[in-house]
Design an enzyme around this catalytic site. Structure first.
Site, PDB file in Angstrom:
ATOM      1  N   GLN A  91       0.873  -1.172   0.000  1.00 42.71           N
ATOM      2  CA  GLN A  91       0.000   0.000   0.000  1.00 42.71           C
ATOM      3  C   GLN A  91       0.910   1.223   0.000  1.00 42.71           C
ATOM      4  O   GLN A  91       1.388   1.665   1.031  1.00 42.71           O
ATOM      5  CB  GLN A  91      -0.911  -0.024   1.237  1.00 42.71           C
ATOM      6  N   VAL A  93       0.407   4.384  -0.499  1.00 39.22           N
ATOM      7  CA  VAL A  93      -0.117   5.526   0.260  1.00 39.22           C
ATOM      8  C   VAL A  93      -0.995   4.951   1.360  1.00 39.22           C
ATOM      9  O   VAL A  93      -1.953   4.225   1.067  1.00 39.22           O
ATOM     10  CB  VAL A  93      -0.936   6.483  -0.646  1.00 39.22           C
ATOM     11  N   HIS A  97      -7.588   2.854  -0.506  1.00 38.97           N
ATOM     12  CA  HIS A  97      -7.873   3.150  -1.907  1.00 38.97           C
ATOM     13  C   HIS A  97      -8.110   1.856  -2.673  1.00 38.97           C
ATOM     14  O   HIS A  97      -7.497   0.835  -2.384  1.00 38.97           O
ATOM     15  CB  HIS A  97      -6.780   3.990  -2.568  1.00 38.97           C
ATOM     16  N   HIS A  99      -8.205   0.149  -6.431  1.00 34.07           N
ATOM     17  CA  HIS A  99      -7.746   0.257  -7.821  1.00 34.07           C
ATOM     18  C   HIS A  99      -8.831  -0.286  -8.746  1.00 34.07           C
ATOM     19  O   HIS A  99      -9.343  -1.380  -8.516  1.00 34.07           O
ATOM     20  CB  HIS A  99      -6.482  -0.586  -8.044  1.00 34.07           C
TER      21      HIS A  99
END
Length: 139
Positions: A91, A93, A97, A99
């Protein structure tokens, strides 16, 4: 969260090629896409992993992810999509999130090796973001 690039994008302080900005999340192009049109979907609130996403936010967040998967296919003429989340390991960041990657038969993607590409310029990136946004169905 101070210093989080995705929080900066959500706040409008960090530039990004946004596809959609809704109460359930923000979606924008990955700057190092697996394939052009690779979208990242993030919750508006800083959360690190999927386990941190409150139960009452699941339907809204994953409803947005589902709509984006359809929009990537329709807007880009993709044969399908690859949808994935990394939790902690890989990960890049530390902000949840998802994708959404456009796929075509024979595109060469195998297993979990994700080669990366780049857009030729900002105009090309904006075109991809606009095509996906135009295909996005309302919530």
């Amino acid at each position: 969260m101070n210093g989080c690039v995705f929080c900066g994008i959500v706040a409008g302080e960090v530039p990004a090629f946004r596809v959609v900005d809704e109460p359930d999340g923000v979606a924008f192009l990955d700057t190092r896409p697996v394939f052009k049109g690779h979208v990242l979907v993030v919750p508006r609130t800083h959360l690190v992993t999927l386990a941190d996403l409150p139960a009452d936010a699941l339907a809204g967040y994953f409803g947005l992810v589902r709509r984006l998967a359809a929009a990537v296919e329709t807007g880009l003429g993709a044969g399908g999509t690859f949808v994935a989340i990394n939790n902690k390991v890989s990960q890049s960041v530390p902000h949840l999130h998802t994708h959404v990657v456009p796929r075509t038969k024979g595109d060469g993607l195998r297993g979990f090796f994700w080669p990366r590409t780049r857009y030729a310029d900002d105009a090309e990136a904006r075109e991809y973001a606009d095509r996906i946004a135009a295909a996005l169905q309302p919530a």
